[in-house]
Design a protein around this motif. Structure first.
Motif, PDB file in Angstrom:
ATOM      1  N   SER A  57      15.573 -30.575 -36.790  1.00  0.00           N
ATOM      2  CA  SER A  57      16.080 -29.757 -35.671  1.00  0.00           C
ATOM      3  C   SER A  57      17.597 -29.613 -35.696  1.00  0.00           C
ATOM      4  CB  SER A  57      15.649 -30.371 -34.336  1.00  0.00           C
ATOM      5  OG  SER A  57      16.209 -31.675 -34.178  1.00  0.00           O
TER       6      SER A  57
ATOM      7  N   THR B  79      22.286 -42.335 -35.116  1.00  0.00           N
ATOM      8  CA  THR B  79      21.362 -43.169 -35.898  1.00  0.00           C
ATOM      9  C   THR B  79      22.046 -43.690 -37.156  1.00  0.00           C
ATOM     10  OG1 THR B  79      19.486 -41.866 -35.098  1.00  0.00           O
ATOM     11  CG2 THR B  79      19.123 -43.232 -37.041  1.00  0.00           C
TER      12      THR B  79
ATOM     13  N   ALA C 282      12.217 -40.628 -36.338  1.00  0.00           N
ATOM     14  CA  ALA C 282      13.113 -39.922 -35.410  1.00  0.00           C
ATOM     15  C   ALA C 282      14.255 -39.243 -36.159  1.00  0.00           C
ATOM     16  CB  ALA C 282      13.661 -40.907 -34.378  1.00  0.00           C
ATOM     17  N   PHE C 283      14.793 -39.908 -37.170  1.00  0.00           N
ATOM     18  CA  PHE C 283      15.889 -39.352 -37.961  1.00  0.00           C
ATOM     19  C   PHE C 283      15.440 -38.068 -38.669  1.00  0.00           C
ATOM     20  CE2 PHE C 283      18.409 -38.970 -41.831  1.00  0.00           C
ATOM     21  CZ  PHE C 283      19.703 -39.072 -41.335  1.00  0.00           C
TER      22      PHE C 283
ATOM     23  N   ASP D  46      19.948 -31.801 -35.098  1.00  0.00           N
ATOM     24  CA  ASP D  46      20.568 -32.442 -33.941  1.00  0.00           C
ATOM     25  C   ASP D  46      21.671 -33.365 -34.453  1.00  0.00           C
ATOM     26  OD1 ASP D  46      21.277 -33.949 -31.756  1.00  0.00           O
ATOM     27  OD2 ASP D  46      19.233 -34.304 -31.066  1.00  0.00           O
TER      28      ASP D  46
ATOM     29  N   ARG E  43      13.081 -36.071 -37.715  1.00  0.00           N
ATOM     30  CA  ARG E  43      12.927 -35.033 -36.693  1.00  0.00           C
ATOM     31  C   ARG E  43      14.277 -34.445 -36.295  1.00  0.00           C
ATOM     32  NH1 ARG E  43       8.549 -38.420 -33.083  1.00  0.00           N
ATOM     33  NH2 ARG E  43       6.650 -37.729 -34.190  1.00  0.00           N
ATOM     34  N   HIS E  44      15.278 -35.329 -36.118  1.00  0.00           N
ATOM     35  CA  HIS E  44      16.613 -34.861 -35.776  1.00  0.00           C
ATOM     36  C   HIS E  44      17.183 -33.994 -36.900  1.00  0.00           C
ATOM     37  CE1 HIS E  44      16.301 -37.414 -32.392  1.00  0.00           C
ATOM     38  NE2 HIS E  44      16.701 -38.542 -32.955  1.00  0.00           N
ATOM     39  N   SER E  45      16.907 -34.384 -38.135  1.00  0.00           N
ATOM     40  CA  SER E  45      17.398 -33.615 -39.280  1.00  0.00           C
ATOM     41  C   SER E  45      16.763 -32.230 -39.309  1.00  0.00           C
ATOM     42  CB  SER E  45      17.092 -34.364 -40.580  1.00  0.00           C
ATOM     43  OG  SER E  45      17.728 -35.622 -40.597  1.00  0.00           O
TER      44      SER E  45
ATOM     45  N   SER F  76      22.467 -36.843 -32.619  1.00  0.00           N
ATOM     46  CA  SER F  76      21.477 -37.901 -32.836  1.00  0.00           C
ATOM     47  C   SER F  76      21.527 -38.415 -34.271  1.00  0.00           C
ATOM     48  CB  SER F  76      20.073 -37.387 -32.512  1.00  0.00           C
ATOM     49  OG  SER F  76      19.977 -37.039 -31.146  1.00  0.00           O
ATOM     50  N   ILE F  77      21.782 -37.508 -35.227  1.00  0.00           N
ATOM     51  CA  ILE F  77      21.878 -37.924 -36.633  1.00  0.00           C
ATOM     52  C   ILE F  77      23.037 -38.890 -36.813  1.00  0.00           C
ATOM     53  CG2 ILE F  77      22.415 -37.121 -38.965  1.00  0.00           C
ATOM     54  CD1 ILE F  77      20.892 -34.539 -38.276  1.00  0.00           C
TER      55      ILE F  77
END
Length: 297
Positions: A281, A290, A274-275, A283, A277-279, A286-287
């Motif tokens: 995009s 987390t 997930a991290f 985001d 993916r957030h990186s 969210s980064i």
């Protein structure tokens, strides 16, 4: 190499360590053939990566030589009254210990763990304390010259009490300091009668070449994923899906992998994915969320 012994295995299909050992079938077959032939060397060196079961191989080999029906099924040919290697007078196990004049009570406590589980983690670098689980600072352990002089060398001159050999197992022998290595070399060159050394090493290149040359070398490969899956299911009672997941991240190290917290590992894997993916995009919220969770954990 000395002459044949009177080991009673020449007419059976012996599977060394078949009851408990994980993987290494070619090595186990090689050692079984040595037992069946009865031609024993005075020194064996089992070399290979950490956590693959070198101590377990050494213990199974020592038991079979001295007739203990425990880790191996000796098919009715066991001739020792002892149930395991741990209470046999002719099998002694040494581990590297912290300090120049080590406290041997720490040796006995860790050897007792191996008696219950030949794959137990007993390295001071990985498990600095047996009583304080929160202790995470590893302790440097080695074989000092005093350790060798006071404990290992005297054991070498004992005569076999009830077995075929007085067997001394020295694990992680590469941690023997230079002075101790030179003194140990003399024992290897001129061993007392009926003495056998079984040595293990994680790093054969750190040994004196003269020590290596005086041993029968047993080179072990890393365990395969299927080996680890088999061990985790057959011995540790893991579910097949969990065992397969652990095997993929084990890097061939069964000893450590079996103590992993599968739930935490799965959660961490999902968080890392997930991290990433957030990186990707970008985001930021969210980064940061987390990152703060990981910092807290």
């Amino acid at each position: 190499m000395s002459g044949p012994t009177e080991l009673p295995y020449n007419d059976i299909e012996l599977d060394l360590g078949g009851r408990r050992l994980v993987g290494h079938k070619p090595i186990r077959d090689q050692l079984s053939k040595i037992l069946i032939s009865g031609r024993l060397s005075h020194a064996y060196l089992i070399a290979g990566p950490n956590g693959i079961g070198k101590k377990a191989l050494a213990l199974a080999f020592a038991e079979a030589i001295n007739g203990i029906d425990h880790l191996s099924d000796l098919q009715g040919r066991g001739f020792s009254k002892k149930k395991t290697w741990s209470n046999h007078p002719d099998i002694k196990v040494f581990l590297p210990l912290p300090g120049s004049e080590p406290n041997v009570s720490e040796l006995y406590a860790r050897v007792a763990l191996l008696a219950n589980d030949p794959y137990e983690v007993v390295d001071f670098n990985l498990r600095p304390s047996l009583t304080e689980e929160s202790s995470t600072s590893g302790r440097n352990s080695f074989y000092s010259i005093e350790y060798f002089r006071k404990h290992i060398r005297p054991s070498a001159y004992l005569k076999p009490n009830e077995g075929f050999r007085n067997i001394i197992i020295i694990t992680e022998v590469e941690r023997m300091r230079a002075e101790g290595s030179n003194a140990f070399l003399k024992l290897l060159e001129e061993p007392p009668p009926n003495l056998m050394f079984i040595l293990t090493t994680d790093s054969i290149n750190r040994l004196l070449p003269t020590i290596t040359s005086r041993c029968q070398l047993i080179k072990c490969a890393p365990l395969t994923n299927s080996d680890i899956v088999d061990g985790l299911i057959r011995i540790d009672g893991a579910e097949k899906e969990d065992a397969e997941f652990l095997a993929r991240i084990s890097n061939g190290n069964y000893s450590i992998t079996r103590f992993y917290d599968i739930k935490t590992l799965r959660e961490t894997r999902d968080e890392i994915i997930a991290f990433l993916r957030h990186s990707y995009s970008m985001d930021a919220t969210s980064i940061i969320k987390t990152s703060m969770k990981w910092q807290k954990d």
